[in-house]
Design an enzyme around this catalytic site. Structure first.
Site, PDB file in Angstrom:
ATOM      1  N   ARG A 247       3.134  10.150   7.571  1.00  0.00           N
ATOM      2  CA  ARG A 247       1.744   9.677   7.537  1.00  0.00           C
ATOM      3  C   ARG A 247       1.491   8.490   8.446  1.00  0.00           C
ATOM      4  NH1 ARG A 247       1.226   8.649   1.342  1.00  0.00           N
ATOM      5  NH2 ARG A 247       3.408   8.072   1.741  1.00  0.00           N
TER       6      ARG A 247
ATOM      7  N   ASP B 128      -2.142   8.978 -12.011  1.00  0.00           N
ATOM      8  CA  ASP B 128      -2.562   9.163 -10.628  1.00  0.00           C
ATOM      9  C   ASP B 128      -3.764  10.106 -10.621  1.00  0.00           C
ATOM     10  OD1 ASP B 128      -0.869   8.680  -7.743  1.00  0.00           O
ATOM     11  OD2 ASP B 128      -2.499  10.145  -7.696  1.00  0.00           O
TER      12      ASP B 128
ATOM     13  N   CYS C 146       3.821  -0.672   6.158  1.00  0.00           N
ATOM     14  CA  CYS C 146       3.826  -2.130   5.980  1.00  0.00           C
ATOM     15  C   CYS C 146       3.744  -2.898   7.294  1.00  0.00           C
ATOM     16  CB  CYS C 146       5.089  -2.552   5.213  1.00  0.00           C
ATOM     17  SG  CYS C 146       5.148  -1.948   3.521  1.00  0.00           S
TER      18      CYS C 146
ATOM     19  N   VAL D 112       5.739   3.473  -4.051  1.00  0.00           N
ATOM     20  CA  VAL D 112       5.885   2.212  -4.776  1.00  0.00           C
ATOM     21  C   VAL D 112       5.799   2.433  -6.281  1.00  0.00           C
ATOM     22  CG1 VAL D 112       4.875  -0.073  -5.193  1.00  0.00           C
ATOM     23  CG2 VAL D 112       4.960   0.840  -2.872  1.00  0.00           C
TER      24      VAL D 112
ATOM     25  N   THR E  73      -0.339  -4.179  -1.425  1.00  0.00           N
ATOM     26  CA  THR E  73      -0.396  -5.207  -0.394  1.00  0.00           C
ATOM     27  C   THR E  73      -1.851  -5.568  -0.107  1.00  0.00           C
ATOM     28  OG1 THR E  73       1.641  -4.430   0.617  1.00  0.00           O
ATOM     29  CG2 THR E  73       0.183  -5.764   1.988  1.00  0.00           C
TER      30      THR E  73
ATOM     31  N   THR F 230      -3.235   0.543   0.312  1.00  0.00           N
ATOM     32  CA  THR F 230      -4.206  -0.363   0.930  1.00  0.00           C
ATOM     33  C   THR F 230      -4.115  -0.192   2.443  1.00  0.00           C
ATOM     34  OG1 THR F 230      -2.534  -2.114   0.687  1.00  0.00           O
ATOM     35  CG2 THR F 230      -4.362  -2.111  -0.879  1.00  0.00           C
TER      36      THR F 230
END
Length: 467
Positions: free
Chosen positions: A368, A72, A297, A53, A157, A122
């Site tokens: 993942r 990061d 997601c 993202v 999210t 998240t």
């Protein structure tokens, strides 16, 4: 607050103007006291979190002539980006160095930004509850470095209420500043689709929200400068937070319906794909297909919504039922494989199965959140020897993640069955007759997504099963 609406001033003058306004108007609503920035693209933007993202966001702003800081905490990721290597596989090595963009693990550099966009993971924990640890940590880091006048936009999210109830307090505690007076917040849900060139950052309508109308217009203008598809202004931060989880929960429910449908039809010895094709001839029938539901997601977002809803005393039963159905599909795929091996007169503990495609979706390398791991675990419970091959996934990461041998070159030699789990485009060109010749006698093909014509498989001498 810095805005991006004018062409007249330098960045230094703009910061001084912000400070002078606060000194001359103590206690005033500085969210409405916009000092004009020097140009539409003069602002400095920091993107916190450089995954699938954050990195496209950073590149998108840099391409639009903003100064961009990519931050990061992962030394390896940042090191590779500094070397000019695209760490997502969705951009290009040239793209990540295109424009005024720098990559860093030095949190102090965040303080140079006028806008900070948080795009960190998240996940859910082992009990299917939202884990906001990355968001809280990122907000604390941003707060410890940001100057007054900064606007912070969360893209991760989250469940409705997170921005106000979690992010704002973390920013305030770390900075000693007050939201809405000294700094400003917004929320814009990410809509990234890895591996989909037709629905990149520029091509998908961006939902934006903020704590006031003035901040909303400022944030909307920022995103409008990089999103060709346009911007939708949500009436509140909570609406924008909810829309993200709802749009993926809807997909989860629709996929759960067809997954359950095809499993039920299988018990009736009815071809579920044929049923869906027939039903699809009606103009208002929605075309969803069965399969494993992986990714970052769809299998996660419904849990965010359910968690928040339960806090308010409402249990969204349908949403949770859909999750249970989709979580049962890997076991069903393993069962189909075992039945196919039995039909081919194979002894399970002596059988060898090759899994084609380990990533969670076609033509990406992300393993993942792939659900094929559950299928592999179930097959290994029967002492079946499983190997894997994926042309996109990192072999060493796949070995560690799935606990199986990973082929570096595709070979069907001696396997009793093939599970076509992720139909990468590369697999479209497989000659099934040649594949069957390499396999052991009486081989089976378990085609999870229905990518192969069953008649072609049968003609090649393969016992064929699919969802």
């Amino acid at each position: 607050m810095t805005t991006i609406l004018s062409d007249t001033e330098t960045r230094v003058d703009d910061r001084e103007s912000d400070q002078n306004e606060r000194q001359s108007s103590p206690g005033g609503d500085t969210a409405l006291e916009h000092s004009s920035a020097q140009s539409t693209h003069a602002a400095t933007i920091c993107v916190v979190g450089l995954g699938y993202v954050g990195l496209p966001l950073a590149v998108g702003f840099a391409r639009s002539n903003y100064r961009v800081i990519g931050y990061d905490v992962d030394d390896v990721t940042v090191g590779r980006l500094q070397e000019g290597i695209d760490t997502t596989g969705d951009l290009s090595d040239d793209a990540i160095q295109d424009g005024d963009i720098s990559y860093t693990t030095d949190a102090s550099e965040i303080g140079a930004a006028d806008y900070v966009i948080i795009a960190v993971p998240t996940p859910i924990d082992d009990d299917d509850r939202p884990d906001l640890g990355y968001v809280e940590s990122a907000a604390s880091t941003v707060g410890s470095t940001m100057d007054p006048g900064t606007t912070v936009v969360l893209e991760s999210t989250v469940y409705p209420g997170t921005t106000r109830e979690t992010v704002v307090p973390a920013l305030e505690d770390a900075s000693g500043l007050t939201a809405g007076t000294d700094f400003f917040v917004g929320y814009s849900p990410e809509r990234a689709t890895p591996g989909d060139a037709d629905h990149g950052l520029e091509d998908v309508v961006k939902v934006v929200s903020a704590q006031t109308e003035a901040v909303l217009e400022d944030v909307a203008t920022l995103y409008e400068s990089i999103v060709d598809a346009g911007v939708h202004r949500a009436p509140s931060i909570e609406v924008a937070e909810a829309c993200k989880v709802v749009e993926n929960a809807q997909r989860d429910l629709n996929i759960a319906f067809v997954n359950e449908l095809t499993m039920a039809l299988d018990t009736m010895d009815i071809d579920g794909r044929a049923v869906l094709d027939a039903a699809g001839t009606k103009w208002n029938f929605h075309d969803y297909r069965p399969g494993l539901v992986g990714g970052h997601c769809i299998p996660v977002d419904p849990y965010f919504f359910a968690y928040r809803s339960a806090q308010e005393g409402f249990d969204p039963e349908l949403m949770q039922t859909g999750r249970r159905v989709n979580e049962s599909v890997p076991d069903h795929v393993a069962e189909l494989t075992i039945k196919a091996l039995n039909q081919c007169h194979k002894t399970l503990r002596e059988s060898r199965v090759l899994v084609l495609g380990l990533a969670y979706k076609p033509d990406v390398g992300d393993i993942r959140s792939s659900k094929i791991g559950t299928v592999i675990d179930e097959l290994q419970e029967y002492d079946i020897d499983v190997e894997g091959f994926d042309p996109f996934a990192d072999d060493e990461a796949a070995r560690e993640s799935f606990g199986i041998e990973i082929q570096d070159r595709l070979s069907f030699e001696g396997f009793d069955a093939v599970v076509l789990a992720t139909p990468h485009e590369e697999f479209d060109h497989l000659d099934l007759e040649e594949v069957a010749d390499e396999l052991a006698d009486e081989p089976a093909l378990i085609d999870v997504t229905g990518a192969v014509d069953d008649g072609v498989a049968a003609d090649a001498g393969l016992t064929y099963r699919r969802l």
